[in-house]
Design a protein around this motif. Structure first.
Motif, PDB file in Angstrom:
ATOM      1  N   GLU A 194      16.624   9.136 -16.600  1.00 36.27           N
ATOM      2  CA  GLU A 194      15.423   9.108 -17.423  1.00 36.27           C
ATOM      3  C   GLU A 194      14.212   8.687 -16.610  1.00 36.27           C
ATOM      4  O   GLU A 194      14.256   7.702 -15.869  1.00 36.27           O
ATOM      5  N   ALA A 195      13.123   9.433 -16.762  1.00 34.17           N
ATOM      6  CA  ALA A 195      11.885   9.103 -16.050  1.00 34.17           C
ATOM      7  C   ALA A 195      11.304   7.783 -16.527  1.00 34.17           C
ATOM      8  O   ALA A 195      10.528   7.149 -15.807  1.00 34.17           O
ATOM      9  N   ALA A 196      11.672   7.357 -17.729  1.00 35.64           N
ATOM     10  CA  ALA A 196      11.114   6.115 -18.276  1.00 35.64           C
ATOM     11  C   ALA A 196      11.720   4.870 -17.642  1.00 35.64           C
ATOM     12  O   ALA A 196      11.184   3.771 -17.809  1.00 35.64           O
ATOM     13  N   PHE A 197      12.820   5.017 -16.897  1.00 34.11           N
ATOM     14  CA  PHE A 197      13.523   3.835 -16.397  1.00 34.11           C
ATOM     15  C   PHE A 197      12.643   3.002 -15.459  1.00 34.11           C
ATOM     16  O   PHE A 197      12.496   1.787 -15.652  1.00 34.11           O
TER      17      PHE A 197
ATOM     18  N   TYR B  88       8.405   8.070 -29.007  1.00 32.34           N
ATOM     19  CA  TYR B  88       9.856   7.923 -29.189  1.00 32.34           C
ATOM     20  C   TYR B  88      10.318   8.809 -30.335  1.00 32.34           C
ATOM     21  O   TYR B  88       9.716   8.834 -31.412  1.00 32.34           O
ATOM     22  N   ARG B  89      11.396   9.535 -30.072  1.00 37.15           N
ATOM     23  CA  ARG B  89      11.941  10.436 -31.086  1.00 37.15           C
ATOM     24  C   ARG B  89      13.184   9.816 -31.714  1.00 37.15           C
ATOM     25  O   ARG B  89      14.224   9.702 -31.082  1.00 37.15           O
ATOM     26  N   LYS B  90      13.074   9.415 -32.972  1.00 38.80           N
ATOM     27  CA  LYS B  90      14.226   8.898 -33.693  1.00 38.80           C
ATOM     28  C   LYS B  90      15.190  10.040 -34.006  1.00 38.80           C
ATOM     29  O   LYS B  90      14.797  11.200 -34.103  1.00 38.80           O
ATOM     30  N   ALA B  91      16.456   9.691 -34.168  1.00 37.65           N
ATOM     31  CA  ALA B  91      17.458  10.710 -34.443  1.00 37.65           C
ATOM     32  C   ALA B  91      17.205  11.409 -35.768  1.00 37.65           C
ATOM     33  O   ALA B  91      17.603  12.555 -35.961  1.00 37.65           O
ATOM     34  N   THR B  92      16.548  10.713 -36.700  1.00 34.53           N
ATOM     35  CA  THR B  92      16.303  11.288 -38.032  1.00 34.53           C
ATOM     36  C   THR B  92      14.932  11.929 -38.149  1.00 34.53           C
ATOM     37  O   THR B  92      14.578  12.403 -39.226  1.00 34.53           O
TER      38      THR B  92
ATOM     39  N   ARG C 100       5.019   4.294 -30.097  1.00 42.02           N
ATOM     40  CA  ARG C 100       5.563   2.943 -30.209  1.00 42.02           C
ATOM     41  C   ARG C 100       4.780   2.024 -29.277  1.00 42.02           C
ATOM     42  O   ARG C 100       4.457   2.388 -28.140  1.00 42.02           O
ATOM     43  N   HIS C 101       4.495   0.816 -29.767  1.00 44.48           N
ATOM     44  CA  HIS C 101       3.837  -0.222 -28.972  1.00 44.48           C
ATOM     45  C   HIS C 101       4.842  -1.372 -28.839  1.00 44.48           C
ATOM     46  O   HIS C 101       5.167  -2.023 -29.836  1.00 44.48           O
ATOM     47  N   VAL C 102       5.310  -1.599 -27.614  1.00 42.47           N
ATOM     48  CA  VAL C 102       6.477  -2.460 -27.407  1.00 42.47           C
ATOM     49  C   VAL C 102       6.194  -3.503 -26.330  1.00 42.47           C
ATOM     50  O   VAL C 102       5.513  -3.221 -25.336  1.00 42.47           O
ATOM     51  N   GLU C 103       6.724  -4.703 -26.561  1.00 45.61           N
ATOM     52  CA  GLU C 103       6.768  -5.739 -25.528  1.00 45.61           C
ATOM     53  C   GLU C 103       8.185  -5.726 -24.949  1.00 45.61           C
ATOM     54  O   GLU C 103       9.125  -6.224 -25.580  1.00 45.61           O
ATOM     55  N   PRO C 104       8.372  -5.126 -23.774  1.00 46.35           N
ATOM     56  CA  PRO C 104       9.734  -4.924 -23.253  1.00 46.35           C
ATOM     57  C   PRO C 104      10.374  -6.226 -22.774  1.00 46.35           C
ATOM     58  O   PRO C 104       9.745  -7.028 -22.093  1.00 46.35           O
ATOM     59  N   TRP C 105      11.647  -6.406 -23.142  1.00 42.34           N
ATOM     60  CA  TRP C 105      12.396  -7.596 -22.741  1.00 42.34           C
ATOM     61  C   TRP C 105      13.336  -7.305 -21.575  1.00 42.34           C
ATOM     62  O   TRP C 105      13.278  -7.947 -20.555  1.00 42.34           O
ATOM     63  N   ALA C 106      14.222  -6.336 -21.780  1.00 42.51           N
ATOM     64  CA  ALA C 106      15.242  -6.072 -20.759  1.00 42.51           C
ATOM     65  C   ALA C 106      15.816  -4.680 -20.954  1.00 42.51           C
ATOM     66  O   ALA C 106      15.779  -4.109 -22.043  1.00 42.51           O
TER      67      ALA C 106
ATOM     68  N   SER D 271      16.826   7.975 -23.347  1.00 46.12           N
ATOM     69  CA  SER D 271      16.874   9.431 -23.401  1.00 46.12           C
ATOM     70  C   SER D 271      16.044   9.995 -24.548  1.00 46.12           C
ATOM     71  O   SER D 271      15.765  11.202 -24.573  1.00 46.12           O
ATOM     72  N   ARG D 272      15.618   9.151 -25.497  1.00 42.61           N
ATOM     73  CA  ARG D 272      14.804   9.599 -26.618  1.00 42.61           C
ATOM     74  C   ARG D 272      13.323   9.303 -26.425  1.00 42.61           C
ATOM     75  O   ARG D 272      12.521   9.551 -27.321  1.00 42.61           O
TER      76      ARG D 272
END
Length: 317
Positions: free
Chosen positions: A145-148, A165-169, A176-182, A208-209
């Protein structure tokens, strides 16, 4: 602030290790830019004392020496701060060698190769291949994934990010606005655990999404970052490996063998159907959809509704 302090501690350690004579506070202040920017002598003294204590807690041996004029100086002798020789037995060398080999296809391949060279310098014989006793093992951590990479850097630097981000549904991805942890690798897939600012709650995202580019944003985190154990438990829970209840489903006879392997009980209903009690965790709805018309959810009602929503999203394309 954390990066600035780390840089200040590193500069102080290099000054103390690089001198052949004790350096006074005045000399250290003139040598380190962060100390020159201190607003007053009191501010500098407090900063210096904290830094000195932090370095000692990290294991640096700092000597305090008083000269004939009564002036106090500081230095860190190299012989007092030299690590003991590293010795590795065959099993330890093999384990570390395998760990380095894991990353040979990732961005850390250069660092892993350098670490292996240092292991050889530490006593691993040139003619010994640490992989030889375990030649059948080919450990890999796939990172397609390019996002890694941008997310790994954002986690390290504690920088908020935005991405689509594409949800499965969902038929289309959403912002999405996210504070990344790990980042966690779980069963061959990479997940990001973090704080979703729009929803005001912790969330886990499968890399992958993620579509498009990951963009970093300025500013500090608004939510407290949990410890590593909590993050791993969150990823495990969202990946469906932590369950505290069961679901009742009907499964067509002769199909769904992975579901049968996890089932707590199986009962024949006749007419080509069986009734299964399976562990119910996050992600079960997505798994059940993969079996198509061979599965019918009986209970709980929320799981049945989630499966129906997913099937409708698939039908819409």
């Amino acid at each position: 602030m954390a990066i600035a302090k780390a840089e200040r501690l590193m500069n102080l350690a290099l000054c103390l290790l690089g001198t052949r004579r004790p350096l006074s506070k005045r000399e250290l202040r003139e040598s380190i830019e962060a100390y020159l920017e201190a607003g007053s002598d009191d501010s500098f003294n407090r900063m210096f004392e904290r830094d000195k204590d932090d370095l000692r807690e990290l294991g640096l041996v700092i000597e305090t020496v008083e000269n004939l004029d009564g002036e106090v100086g500081y230095l860190a002798r190299r012989d007092s701060n030299r690590l003991p020789p590293i010795t590795l037995d065959a099993e330890e060398a093999a384990a570390l060698g395998l760990a380095a080999k894991v990353w040979q296809q990732a961005r850390l391949a250069g660092a892993a190769s350098g670490a292996l060279q240092k292991l050889r310098a530490a006593g691993l014989p040139e003619g010994v291949d640490p992989y030889e006793p375990h030649g059948a093992l080919e450990p890999r951590i796939p990172v397609h994934e390019a996002a890694f990479e941008p997310l790994m850097l954002a986690c390290r630097d504690r920088r908020p990010v935005t991405f689509d981000y594409r949800k499965a549904t969902a038929a289309r991805p959403g912002p999405r606005h996210v504070e990344p942890w790990a980042l966690e690798c779980w069963r061959g897939h990479w997940y990001l655990a973090g704080w979703d600012r729009d929803r005001g709650a912790e969330r886990v995202f499968r890399l992958s999404r993620i579509t498009g580019k990951v963009r970093t944003r300025s500013g500090t985190y608004t939510a407290e970052v949990p410890d590593v154990v909590t993050v791993r438990e969150t990823v495990a829970g969202w990946a469906g490996d932590i369950t505290d209840r069961t679901a009742l489903i009907r499964l067509r006879t002769g199909s769904g063998y992975p579901l049968r392997a996890k089932a707590a009980s199986v009962r024949e209903l006749g007419d080509g159907w069986d009734e299964l009690e399976v562990p119910y965790g996050h992600g079960l709805d997505a798994w059940l959809v993969e079996f198509g018309p061979d599965v019918v959810v009986l209970e709980p009602a929320e799981l049945r509704a989630d499966v129906v929503d997913r099937l409708r999203a698939v039908a819409k394309g």
